[in-house]
Every structure is written in structure tokens, then in C-alpha cells.
Design an enzyme around this catalytic site. Structure first.
Site, PDB file in Angstrom:
ATOM      1  N   ASP A  98       0.863  -1.178   0.000  1.00 59.43           N
ATOM      2  CA  ASP A  98       0.000   0.000   0.000  1.00 59.43           C
ATOM      3  C   ASP A  98       0.897   1.224   0.000  1.00 59.43           C
ATOM      4  O   ASP A  98       1.883   1.266   0.730  1.00 59.43           O
ATOM      5  CB  ASP A  98      -0.859  -0.003   1.271  1.00 59.43           C
ATOM      6  CG  ASP A  98      -2.285   0.407   0.995  1.00 59.43           C
ATOM      7  OD1 ASP A  98      -2.470   1.532   0.490  1.00 59.43           O
ATOM      8  OD2 ASP A  98      -3.203  -0.375   1.288  1.00 59.43           O
ATOM      9  N   ASP A 199      -3.076   4.719  -2.326  1.00 61.04           N
ATOM     10  CA  ASP A 199      -4.149   5.160  -1.450  1.00 61.04           C
ATOM     11  C   ASP A 199      -4.613   6.592  -1.750  1.00 61.04           C
ATOM     12  O   ASP A 199      -3.791   7.497  -1.900  1.00 61.04           O
ATOM     13  CB  ASP A 199      -3.593   5.113  -0.011  1.00 61.04           C
ATOM     14  CG  ASP A 199      -4.641   5.380   1.042  1.00 61.04           C
ATOM     15  OD1 ASP A 199      -5.510   4.520   1.236  1.00 61.04           O
ATOM     16  OD2 ASP A 199      -4.588   6.451   1.678  1.00 61.04           O
ATOM     17  N   GLU A 256      -6.478   3.881  -5.906  1.00 56.70           N
ATOM     18  CA  GLU A 256      -7.768   4.073  -5.246  1.00 56.70           C
ATOM     19  C   GLU A 256      -8.238   5.465  -5.628  1.00 56.70           C
ATOM     20  O   GLU A 256      -7.748   6.458  -5.095  1.00 56.70           O
ATOM     21  CB  GLU A 256      -7.635   3.956  -3.720  1.00 56.70           C
ATOM     22  CG  GLU A 256      -9.004   3.985  -3.053  1.00 56.70           C
ATOM     23  CD  GLU A 256      -8.992   4.475  -1.606  1.00 56.70           C
ATOM     24  OE1 GLU A 256      -9.909   4.119  -0.865  1.00 56.70           O
ATOM     25  OE2 GLU A 256      -8.070   5.235  -1.218  1.00 56.70           O
ATOM     26  N   HIS A 328     -11.081  -3.658   2.737  1.00 60.72           N
ATOM     27  CA  HIS A 328     -10.991  -3.327   4.164  1.00 60.72           C
ATOM     28  C   HIS A 328     -11.776  -2.080   4.554  1.00 60.72           C
ATOM     29  O   HIS A 328     -11.818  -1.743   5.725  1.00 60.72           O
ATOM     30  CB  HIS A 328      -9.519  -3.141   4.534  1.00 60.72           C
ATOM     31  CG  HIS A 328      -8.940  -1.918   3.889  1.00 60.72           C
ATOM     32  ND1 HIS A 328      -8.773  -1.816   2.525  1.00 60.72           N
ATOM     33  CD2 HIS A 328      -8.545  -0.727   4.408  1.00 60.72           C
ATOM     34  CE1 HIS A 328      -8.298  -0.612   2.245  1.00 60.72           C
ATOM     35  NE2 HIS A 328      -8.139   0.070   3.353  1.00 60.72           N
ATOM     36  N   ASP A 329     -12.332  -1.373   3.569  1.00 61.47           N
ATOM     37  CA  ASP A 329     -13.128  -0.172   3.863  1.00 61.47           C
ATOM     38  C   ASP A 329     -14.619  -0.413   3.675  1.00 61.47           C
ATOM     39  O   ASP A 329     -15.415   0.521   3.802  1.00 61.47           O
ATOM     40  CB  ASP A 329     -12.734   0.971   2.906  1.00 61.47           C
ATOM     41  CG  ASP A 329     -11.340   1.494   3.163  1.00 61.47           C
ATOM     42  OD1 ASP A 329     -10.884   1.435   4.313  1.00 61.47           O
ATOM     43  OD2 ASP A 329     -10.712   1.981   2.200  1.00 61.47           O
TER      44      ASP A 329
END
Ligand code: GLC
Ligand code: CA
Length: 551
Positions: A98, A199, A256, A328-329
């Protein structure tokens, strides 16, 4: 389109804190990941994305990095990380990390130096701005609630943070800062990483006028993404980033990206785009509430199907998106996209079939391959997530009762995806011998990996088969997507077609048996996937039955 090394790959997201704990401290670790590489290999995974494992105070679970060059002690050591890279390589698997470079932690050395000398060179690594008439510089609400501006102690200035106040935004206008990031990225790529998941990257370009916007809630603030949407020129920054780093290594990058201008898609993922790919959030965005989770609309089957259709058709003009059901969100897809009657193993296989065979790069999130579902949350204190706590407060402030606020969080909370991976039916689902950092979903005695890996009819085996099919038949990589039975409100059916093969997926989201709607089209085709054991009568489609045909 030029064939890239990652076009036919399948990726898997690991959320390290919740994957597997090997030393009993209740926190997943690198040793745990290393010990499960064979499990992932057996599923057919090629690329593993690790959510952040850098040194961090964990205010936002590692998305607040205090040292980009160090592994968080909670997870292990740099030697263990190197071992993970080597072990993955042995198995012909790629590791991507990430990359959180819109912001860092307030404990990062740069920010600490900036606080010490608010007029010095490090202050320019961040956005330090004077307030207006005793107020912050503008009226933005951060993604995690409250103002985006926090006082720089001992000064008349504020610093900008789009997320938590412990996550100050990095100033991408500062050339020295950018160069430090590029050096860091190249350092990791030199180690042997195959790329990054990047991210919150759209946020790096600010509208430097920081204009106020019309308040959109009772707090008198306006959502900060409105400022991002008003900023011009993110593309130049992204090109510079790519040319100084990823491109030199032929790295795989997945951005993202929310709030992109739709016409910019070719610049993001086209040939020579800013990224290899970006996530397709078209389904997740259907439950964006106007004000938050408490007014999040329920998923409507037809809107969901049409959203995927639209995205598939638009994307195939330019490149590939990364397809997800959950991450994960997000809450668990099985609890979110399936009607109640289909929230069972057959239904979950149907959802996997629809998703994995789409055009794009599938990203499977840990536990998705065994059908993990949302947990039951009995009180707000059971949650850890900073965003969930904010959404709970926002729901109460909007006049909802505690029960209603809790129900909204139960449906939408990010912690639904962060409960420990369910390995077996022993204590704590085999995740830890200690006390898990967050509660384990109660259903681990029924839903766990151990009971599924050797069962040919399990959800795990279905995913394994789907992944293998993508490798056996190039039609899943390059085949054109066409939605079938567009006017049928209960069926999700589509075809993928290239010069050699045609395949048809047909799924019944209805709770009743119906005559097989594509009987004629599928005549003479071979069935390669079916989520029902008994395939003697193919003239009907049973409730939540999913089949895939090929010719
Ligand atoms: C991304 C991450 C999320 C994090 C946020 C801030 O959206 O996926 O988990 O909270 O960025 O870094
Ligand atoms: Ca541990």
C-alpha cells in the site's frame, strides 16, 4: 492493446492485522502471512496486496505512516519482510504494498520538524495556512468528520488534513517533498516489490485558493471532496510520479480513485495511463448516503446490475479496472449485494461467479473466498474503526436513536471486513492463541477455511475453480462483455466473447425456480461452473443458481 504481464493475473488483498497471528499478541503478523503463502497459491493467487505494514501509530490502522522505511514492530521485522518477498518469489507470486502518500502521520519526522519550526523548510512539506477572521482557512469537513484544519500549536496557522487530524496532508506542490517520496518508492521497488496499491491518490491535488463551499449539513461545513473536485491538474503530478518511479520498473499499480472526472478515465488507465488500473467502485458507490451511513440507500438489484454494465462498457474502451466485491473499507459483499434469501453458500458462489468472470483484474479480499459475512455488533464500544465512530456520532446528531445509529454502523462499518480471518473452528477461529485486537465473528464454527479447502463443493473450491478458469481461457482476459436479458429484473447474465471462445454466465437472483431463460443460446455449450451439485435438469434455473457455459 499491448499485452502486459499483469493482464491475466488474480490478486488477493491481505489486511495484515487481521490475517494470522503467530506470537499470541492478538495482532496478525508477517510470519502469519508467510505461513499461508501455500494456502494462497492453492487458491491460484498471483499478486498479493498488503494493506500498510509500515511503522505507524495506527490511528487509522496503518494508513498513518510515521516511517516509510520501517516495518511496524507489531507486524515483524524488515528481515521477515525480505523473507516474505523471497518466499513469494519462489512460488511465482508478486507482492505489492500500500502506498499512502497523500498524507503521513503527525508522528512522522517531517511533521515533527515542521511543528518545531513552522516557518522552516519542513513546514512547506505540509499545508500551513493562516485562518480567516478567527476561523480556519475554509469550511471543509474531513472524511472522518470535523474540520479539515487543525491549529498549528503556538502559531496563528492551521494545517490541512483530509482524513484524521493525525494524518496531515503532504504538500505535493513542494518539489523536495515529491523527490523524497520518489526516492522512497524506488527504494521499495529495488527490494523486489512488483508494484503498489495507491491510497486516496486523487486528493494530492488541491485547489490552492481553498474556497469555501455551501455548507451541506448542520455542522456548517462542506464535504472536502468538493475542494478536490474543483482542483485542476492532478494528471501532471501523477505523470511525474509514474515517470520517476513505477515506469522504470514496469510495476503494477492500482489506484484508489474516487471523484475522478469521468472523461479522464483514458488518462488514468489507458495505454500509458497514470496507473496500470484503478478499482471499480461502481457497486460500492450505490450505497453512498447523502449525509453518511445513516442515510445509505439499500442495494437495488437492478441498479447494481446496470452500474456494472455501465462500468464494463466504459472501461473496455480504454483499459482494465480492478474488480472487487469488498475490501478493508467496505462491509462484506455477501451481506451487502445478495438478497436475504441468497445469503447462503450457493448464493455466495453466485456472487463470486458474477464478479470474478467480469472483464478486469479480480481482487479477492481475505475471507471472501470462504464466504465471510458482516459481524453482529452489540455496542459502539465493540468497534475500533475511527470512521465508524464518526458515522455513529453523525447519525445521533441527525436525530437517529442509538439503536438506529448502531444498525447503520452494523450495515456499513469498515470493521465488518476487519474481523479476524476465520481459519478453523478452534478458539478465536484459529487466528490467535491470545486476545484478538478486534472481535471474531461468532459464525466461525460454521464459516472457516479448514472446513472448506478439501471440500470440492465449498465456496473456497468455487473460487479456486473460477480463478483457474481465468488462466485456462484467455476469453476471460480479453473477451468482450455483453449484458444479456437486460429487461429481466431477477437475472444477472452476460457473455464474454473473443475470436476463439464464447462464454455465458447466467445467475438467478430470484427465490423461485424459473425456466432456463437462455436455453437456446446455451444449446451445445459445455457447463464449466455450477453452484448446484445436481445438474441433471438444465431446463430450469433454481433459486440463486449460477451457471457458466462455454463454447
Ligand atoms: C483509503 C484507505 C482507508 C484509509 C484512507 C486514508 O481510503 O483505503 O482505509 O482510511 O484511505 O488513508
Ligand atoms: Ca502477532
Amino acid at each position: 492493446m499491448e499485452r502486459k504481464w499483469w493482464h491475466d493475473k488474480v490478486a488477493y488483498q491481505i489486511y495484515p492485522k487481521s490475517f494470522l497471528d503467530t506470537n499470541g499478541d492478538g495482532i496478525g503478523d508477517l510470519r502469519g502471512i508467510i505461513s499461508k503463502l501455500d494456502y494462497l497459491k492453492s487458491l491460484g493467487i498471483d499478486i498479493i496486496w498488503l494493506s500498510p505494514i509500515y511503522k505507524s501509530p495506527f490511528v487509522d490502522q496503518g494508513y498513518d505512516i510515521s516511517d516509510y522505511y520501517a516495518i511496524a514492530e507489531e507486524f515483524g521485522t524488515m528481515e521477515e519482510f525480505d523473507e516474505l518477498l523471497a518466499e513469494a518469489k519462489k512460488r511465482d507470486m508478486h507482492i505489492i504494498m500500500d502506498l499512502v502518500i497523500n498524507h503521513c502521520s503527525d508522528k512522522h519526522e517531517w511533521f515533527q520538524k515542521a511543528l518545531k519550526d513552522p516557518d522552516g523548510e519542513y513546514a512547506d512539506y505540509f499545508y500551513f495556512r493562516k485562518g480567516k477572521n478567527g476561523n480556519p482557512p475554509s469550511n471543509y469537513r474531513s472524511y472522518f468528520g470535523g474540520s479539515c484544519w487543525e491549529k498549528v500549536p503556538g502559531t496563528d496557522k492551521y494545517y490541512l488534513h483530509m482524513f484524521a487530524k493525525e494524518q496531515p496532508d503532504l504538500n505535493w506542490e513542494c518539489e523536495e517533498m515529491r523527490q523524497e517520496l520518489y526516492d522512497m518508492i524506488n527504494w521499495w521497488l529495488d527490494k523486489g516489490l512488483s508494484g503498489f496499491r495507491i491510497d486516496a491518490i486523487i486528493n494530492i491535488k488541491k485547489n490552492l485558493d481553498f474556497p469555501d463551499f455551501e455548507p451541506d449539513a448542520e455542522d456548517g461545513l462542506a464535504a472536502c471532496y468538493k475542494m478536490v473536485e474543483s482542483a485542476e491538474g492532478v494528471g501532471e503530478l501523477l505523470e511525474e510520479l509514474k515517470n520517476n518511479t513505477f515506469k522504470k520498473y514496469d510495476a503494477f499499480t492500482v489506484g484508489e480513485v474516487f471523484n475522478m472526472k469521468p472523461e479522464e478515465l483514458p488518462e488514468f488507465i489507458g495505454e500509458n495511463g497514470h496507473f496500470s488500473t484503478i478499482f471499480d467502485f461502481c457497486a460500492q458507490c450505490l450505497s453512498d448516503g447523502e449525509h453518511g451511513w445513516y442515510d445509505a440507500p439499500k442495494i437495488d438489484f437492478d441498479k447494481w446490475r446496470k452500474a456494472i454494465l455501465g462500468s464494463q462498457l466504459e472501461t473496455e474502451k480504454y483499459g482494465f479496472k480492478a474488480n472487487i466485491i469488498e475490501n478493508h473499507d467496505e462491509p462484506r459483499g455477501a451481506s451487502r449485494f445478495l438478497p436475504k434469501h441468497a445469503q447462503n453458500p450457493a448464493g455466495i458462489k453466485m456472487l463470486g461467479t458474477v464478479s470474478v468472470l467480469l472483464r478486469g483484474i479480480p481482487f479477492i479480499y481475505q475471507g471472501q473466498e470462504i464466504g465471510m459475512q458482516n459481524a453482529k455488533w452489540n455496542s459502539i464500544d465493540e468497534y475500533d474503526d475511527i470512521s465508524t465512530k464518526d458515522q455513529y456520532k453523525a447519525a445521533l446528531a441527525a436525530g437517529l436513536s442509538k439503536e438506529q445509529a448502531l444498525a447503520a454502523c452494523g450495515r456499513m462499518s469498515r470493521d465488518n471486513a476487519r474481523t479476524p480471518m476465520q481459519w478453523d473452528d478452534s478458539a478465536n477461529a484459529g487466528f490467535t492463541t491470545g486476545t484478538p485486537w478486534i472481535k471474531v465473528n461468532d459464525n466461525y464454527d460454521k464459516i472457516n477455511a479448514k472446513s472448506q479447502v478439501d471440500d470440492p463443493d465449498s465456496i473456497f473450491s468455487c473460487y479456486k475453480k473460477l480463478v483457474q478458469l481465468r488462466k485456462d481461457y484467455p476469453v476471460f482476459v480479453d473477451g468482450k462483455f455483453t449484458l444479456l436479458l437486460e429487461d429481466d429484473d431477477n437475472i444477472f447474465a452476460y457473455s464474454r466473447k473473443n475470436e476463439e471462445k464464447t462464454m455465458i454466465v447466467v445467475c438467478n437472483f430470484f427465490d423461485k425456480e424459473i425456466p432456463m431463460p437462455l436455453a437456446k443460446e446455451c444449446e451445445g455449450m459445455e457447463v464449466l461452473i455450477s453452484n448446484y451439485k445436481d445438474t441433471s435438469d438444465m431446463s430450469v434455473l433454481r433459486p440463486y443458481e449460477a451457471r457458466m457455459y462455454i463454447r
